[in-house]
Design a protein around this motif. Structure first.
Motif, PDB file in Angstrom:
ATOM      1  N   PHE A   1       0.805  -1.220   0.000  1.00 26.77           N
ATOM      2  CA  PHE A   1       0.000   0.000   0.000  1.00 26.77           C
ATOM      3  C   PHE A   1       0.842   1.275   0.000  1.00 26.77           C
ATOM      4  O   PHE A   1       0.309   2.367  -0.199  1.00 26.77           O
ATOM      5  CB  PHE A   1      -0.959  -0.017   1.189  1.00 26.77           C
ATOM      6  N   LEU A   2       2.139   1.135   0.216  1.00 26.77           N
ATOM      7  CA  LEU A   2       3.006   2.307   0.074  1.00 26.77           C
ATOM      8  C   LEU A   2       3.011   2.798  -1.369  1.00 26.77           C
ATOM      9  O   LEU A   2       3.234   3.986  -1.630  1.00 26.77           O
ATOM     10  CB  LEU A   2       4.427   1.969   0.534  1.00 26.77           C
ATOM     11  N   GLY A   3       2.754   1.893  -2.322  1.00 27.87           N
ATOM     12  CA  GLY A   3       2.662   2.304  -3.718  1.00 27.87           C
ATOM     13  C   GLY A   3       1.497   3.224  -3.985  1.00 27.87           C
ATOM     14  O   GLY A   3       1.476   3.958  -4.985  1.00 27.87           O
ATOM     15  N   ALA A   4       0.507   3.184  -3.099  1.00 30.37           N
ATOM     16  CA  ALA A   4      -0.651   4.071  -3.247  1.00 30.37           C
ATOM     17  C   ALA A   4      -0.472   5.384  -2.490  1.00 30.37           C
ATOM     18  O   ALA A   4      -1.353   6.253  -2.562  1.00 30.37           O
ATOM     19  CB  ALA A   4      -1.903   3.357  -2.747  1.00 30.37           C
ATOM     20  N   MET A   5       0.648   5.559  -1.781  1.00 33.46           N
ATOM     21  CA  MET A   5       0.844   6.768  -0.976  1.00 33.46           C
ATOM     22  C   MET A   5       0.777   8.062  -1.782  1.00 33.46           C
ATOM     23  O   MET A   5       0.145   9.031  -1.325  1.00 33.46           O
ATOM     24  CB  MET A   5       2.169   6.684  -0.225  1.00 33.46           C
ATOM     25  N   PRO A   6       1.406   8.140  -2.967  1.00 30.25           N
ATOM     26  CA  PRO A   6       1.276   9.388  -3.726  1.00 30.25           C
ATOM     27  C   PRO A   6      -0.177   9.738  -4.035  1.00 30.25           C
ATOM     28  O   PRO A   6      -0.572  10.905  -3.930  1.00 30.25           O
ATOM     29  CB  PRO A   6       2.071   9.090  -5.012  1.00 30.25           C
ATOM     30  N   LEU A   7      -0.978   8.723  -4.409  1.00 32.39           N
ATOM     31  CA  LEU A   7      -2.385   8.993  -4.679  1.00 32.39           C
ATOM     32  C   LEU A   7      -3.161   9.302  -3.405  1.00 32.39           C
ATOM     33  O   LEU A   7      -4.060  10.148  -3.407  1.00 32.39           O
ATOM     34  CB  LEU A   7      -3.017   7.801  -5.402  1.00 32.39           C
ATOM     35  N   LEU A   8      -2.824   8.628  -2.315  1.00 31.28           N
ATOM     36  CA  LEU A   8      -3.514   8.893  -1.053  1.00 31.28           C
ATOM     37  C   LEU A   8      -3.231  10.299  -0.546  1.00 31.28           C
ATOM     38  O   LEU A   8      -4.127  10.984  -0.039  1.00 31.28           O
ATOM     39  CB  LEU A   8      -3.101   7.862   0.002  1.00 31.28           C
ATOM     40  N   THR A   9      -1.978  10.743  -0.658  1.00 29.58           N
ATOM     41  CA  THR A   9      -1.662  12.111  -0.223  1.00 29.58           C
ATOM     42  C   THR A   9      -2.301  13.134  -1.165  1.00 29.58           C
ATOM     43  O   THR A   9      -2.713  14.203  -0.731  1.00 29.58           O
ATOM     44  CB  THR A   9      -0.146  12.338  -0.163  1.00 29.58           C
ATOM     45  N   ALA A  10      -2.379  12.780  -2.458  1.00 27.79           N
ATOM     46  CA  ALA A  10      -3.092  13.654  -3.393  1.00 27.79           C
ATOM     47  C   ALA A  10      -4.564  13.746  -3.006  1.00 27.79           C
ATOM     48  O   ALA A  10      -5.162  14.832  -3.033  1.00 27.79           O
ATOM     49  CB  ALA A  10      -2.956  13.125  -4.821  1.00 27.79           C
ATOM     50  N   LEU A  11      -5.145  12.611  -2.620  1.00 26.56           N
ATOM     51  CA  LEU A  11      -6.544  12.600  -2.165  1.00 26.56           C
ATOM     52  C   LEU A  11      -6.711  13.472  -0.924  1.00 26.56           C
ATOM     53  O   LEU A  11      -7.667  14.258  -0.827  1.00 26.56           O
ATOM     54  CB  LEU A  11      -6.970  11.163  -1.877  1.00 26.56           C
ATOM     55  N   ALA A  12      -5.779  13.353   0.018  1.00 25.74           N
ATOM     56  CA  ALA A  12      -5.845  14.173   1.232  1.00 25.74           C
ATOM     57  C   ALA A  12      -5.760  15.659   0.895  1.00 25.74           C
ATOM     58  O   ALA A  12      -6.493  16.480   1.470  1.00 25.74           O
ATOM     59  CB  ALA A  12      -4.713  13.775   2.186  1.00 25.74           C
ATOM     60  N   GLN A  13      -4.876  15.995  -0.043  1.00 22.53           N
ATOM     61  CA  GLN A  13      -4.765  17.402  -0.450  1.00 22.53           C
ATOM     62  C   GLN A  13      -6.062  17.900  -1.073  1.00 22.53           C
ATOM     63  O   GLN A  13      -6.542  18.994  -0.761  1.00 22.53           O
ATOM     64  CB  GLN A  13      -3.629  17.563  -1.463  1.00 22.53           C
ATOM     65  N   PHE A  14      -6.621  17.084  -1.964  1.00 24.93           N
ATOM     66  CA  PHE A  14      -7.822  17.515  -2.675  1.00 24.93           C
ATOM     67  C   PHE A  14      -9.025  17.628  -1.742  1.00 24.93           C
ATOM     68  O   PHE A  14      -9.938  18.413  -1.994  1.00 24.93           O
ATOM     69  CB  PHE A  14      -8.110  16.557  -3.840  1.00 24.93           C
ATOM     70  N   LEU A  15      -9.031  16.846  -0.666  1.00 21.63           N
ATOM     71  CA  LEU A  15     -10.111  16.966   0.309  1.00 21.63           C
ATOM     72  C   LEU A  15     -10.056  18.296   1.054  1.00 21.63           C
ATOM     73  O   LEU A  15     -11.050  18.730   1.641  1.00 21.63           O
ATOM     74  CB  LEU A  15     -10.039  15.805   1.312  1.00 21.63           C
TER      75      LEU A  15
END
Length: 581
Positions: free
Chosen positions: A17-31
């Motif tokens: 799931f570390l591979g999804a970290m860039p997208l997860l942090t992008a999601l957090a930013q967009f929220l």
């Protein structure tokens, strides 16, 4: 032994799931994007028109300088409060002749500063100009811009309004890719990237109270801010703009991003040109990471700024480490595949569910943040992760339909699938990196036609990740720092900028804009620009009041758009789960 194996599987499962970290942090930013309305970015501003010295570093920029200078002087900002200093970095083209003509057309407003020995980089060139303008008490603010950018008529006063607050040291604008219809698939990818990385992400940075980087093509500094930094730009890294941004905030002044201050810029339209540009940026980011190693995750120990906050640090490092996280995720999946097949399949499914949620929310919200650009690059937005990744996302979205269909074709994606197929699926996040590098290698060769299909296949984001990995290797080897300038041809189209005047950039809803004089008439009367200055200044208070009120209203509406997009994504995921059950 069984305990160690269990621990290894648990660690590997987490690493997937570390591979999804860039997208997860992008999601957090967009929220957080819509929360900018609560930061009062446009609530406490006032009309402020400081005497502004404009610094334009130029090396062989004769093809673009005339448009850049005349458009700026013809803007709504009073011409008598502008002085444009073009620092000619030992140009060998017709740049001196173009500047001589501009100086004649705008006496007192355009100044030609010549460096006889150039080629040392943008920071050295800017410092030559800074020594000149800061020695003159006339200068109250300094605008640093590139030779190819085109300012929207209201951009400069929109930036300057924030400097009325002495606690604000610098302001940056929203840089849009400006080639318009004269661009290609690559410039459209860049246009969408700038929506996500600037129009959206930097709004979040306003919310966090920590801005990562002032745009090199449009940054406005108060005189006090530059003097506090010693009156010079850092020359020791390839990321002088980021260093200036960090140092300004560490010195106690805020940096503000104004998403309604629009600037068009010409970006690379070949993969080779893009690679050179981003290689320099990525190396600069590695240098900045090391330079400020005592700032990361330090919380309030860094002072009144928020550069040390945990969320800002996570955002920074998730982008910086993207290629390594992709490789780690793929390696963990392959390890699980050979040691615990069932776990590898569940981890793979969960990974792509996370990716799907992030992809839907980020893409849909990005297209509402800047609808005018979205109309031009929506196709590139949809395939931004790459066609292979989009295939995995589609299978994840409708598994009840996609998996049986793939089974019928003998290509079933399940824990019982043939090893080669599953290894390809599990290893894709790592495999796309060398394929992205291959796309760059074939550019300019006989097989150059393969470059675009490869970019579409692996995704534009994978190209940036591969470039970042290349930069890390160069930095590790201690390779020489080189300033590889991008060839500019004048494709940033002012006419297209004004064509969308009725719908201001960065707004999710069209809105009426104050009437504007067509660019052609302004450019034609450029010699009379200074005579028109007082009239423009007289109309500015009303224009400011209407424009600032409109910007605040757009921020309020953006929050509702964000909530609507979140509701749509949540409904889609609930419907997916019901379908599966």
């Amino acid at each position: 032994m069984r305990v160690l194996t269990s621990i290894a599987h648990t660690v590997a499962f987490a690493c997937v799931f570390l591979g999804a970290m860039p997208l997860l942090t992008a999601l957090a930013q967009f929220l957080l994007v819509g929360l900018q309305r609560y930061r009062g970015v446009y609530r406490d501003v006032a009309l402020y028109l400081p005497r502004t010295a404009v610094l334009i570093p130029a090396r062989d920029e004769g093809a673009v300088l005339a448009t850049t200078v005349t458009t700026l002087l013809a803007s709504a900002f009073p011409a008598e409060r502008l002085r444009v200093y073009v620092i000619d970095d030992a140009s060998t083209d017709d740049t001196p002749a173009v500047l001589a003509r501009l100086a004649g057309e705008h006496p007192g407003s355009v100044v030609h500063l010549r460096r006889e020995h150039g080629g040392q980089g943008k920071a050295h060139t800017l410092n030559h100009g800074l020594r000149h303008v800061l020695a003159d008490d006339w200068t109250e603010a300094v605008l640093v811009m590139d030779a190819d950018v085109v300012f929207e008529p209201d951009t400069l006063w929109r930036m300057a309004r924030h400097l009325r607050d002495p606690g604000v040291g610098a302001v940056t604008a929203y840089i849009q890719e400006g080639s318009g219809r004269r661009g290609n698939y690559l410039t459209r990818y860049i246009a969408y990237e700038y929506i996500t990385a600037q129009a959206a992400a930097r709004r979040t940075q306003n919310v966090l109270g920590a801005v990562a980087c002032l745009a090199g093509g449009a940054q406005l500094h108060s005189r006090a801010n530059l003097e506090a930094l010693g009156g010079v730009i850092d020359t020791t890294t390839l990321a002088e703009d980021t260093v200036t941004t960090f140092d300004s905030q560490l010195a106690g002044r805020r940096v503000v991003f104004d998403g309604y201050a629009l600037v068009l810029a010409e970006e690379p339209d070949t993969l080779g040109g893009l690679w050179r540009q981003r290689l320099r940026w990525a190396r600069g980011n590695y240098q900045v990471t090391h330079r400020y190693r005592r700032v990361w995750f330090r919380g309030r120990f860094t002072g009144s700024n928020r550069l040390g906050s945990w969320l800002f640090g996570l955002v920074w490092f998730s982008v910086l480490l993207t290629p390594f996280l992709m490789i780690l995720s793929a390696a963990s999946l392959i390890f699980l595949f050979y040691t615990d097949t069932s776990s590898s399949w569940y981890a793979f499914q969960a990974l792509w569910v996370v990716n799907l949620v992030s992809y839907l929310f980020v893409t849909l919200l990005s297209l509402t943040v800047d609808p005018r650009t979205a109309r031009r690059c929506w196709r590139e937005a949809l395939v931004f992760p790459g066609l292979i990744s989009c295939f995995f996302l589609a299978v994840t979205a409708v598994p009840a339909v996609a998996l049986p269909w793939l089974d019928d074709l003998g290509l079933g994606l399940s824990r019982d699938s043939p090893h080669p197929l599953m290894l390809f699926a599990y290893g894709w996040l790592a495999l796309c990196l060398p394929l992205a590098w291959l796309a760059k290698v074939v550019t300019g060769t006989r097989t150059g036609w393969l470059s675009a299909p490869l970019v579409h296949l692996v995704g534009y984001g994978s190209v940036l990740a591969a470039c970042s990995l290349n930069a890390f290797v160069l930095q590790l080897r201690g390779a020489d720092q080189t300033w590889g300038r991008t060839e500019k041809t004048g494709k940033a189209a002012p006419a297209e900028l004004f064509a969308g005047a009725a719908s201001s950039p960065g707004s999710p809803v069209p809105a009426a804009a104050p009437a504007r004089t067509p660019l052609g008439e302004r450019a034609a009367g450029a010699g009379a620009g200074r005579r028109a200055g007082p009239d423009r200044a007289g109309a500015l208070p009303l224009r400011f009041a209407e424009g600032t009120g409109l910007d605040a209203e757009r921020d309020r509406r953006l929050l509702w758009w964000e909530l609507s997009v979140a509701g749509v994504v949540a409904a889609l995921m609930v419907a997916r789960q019901i379908w599966l059950v």
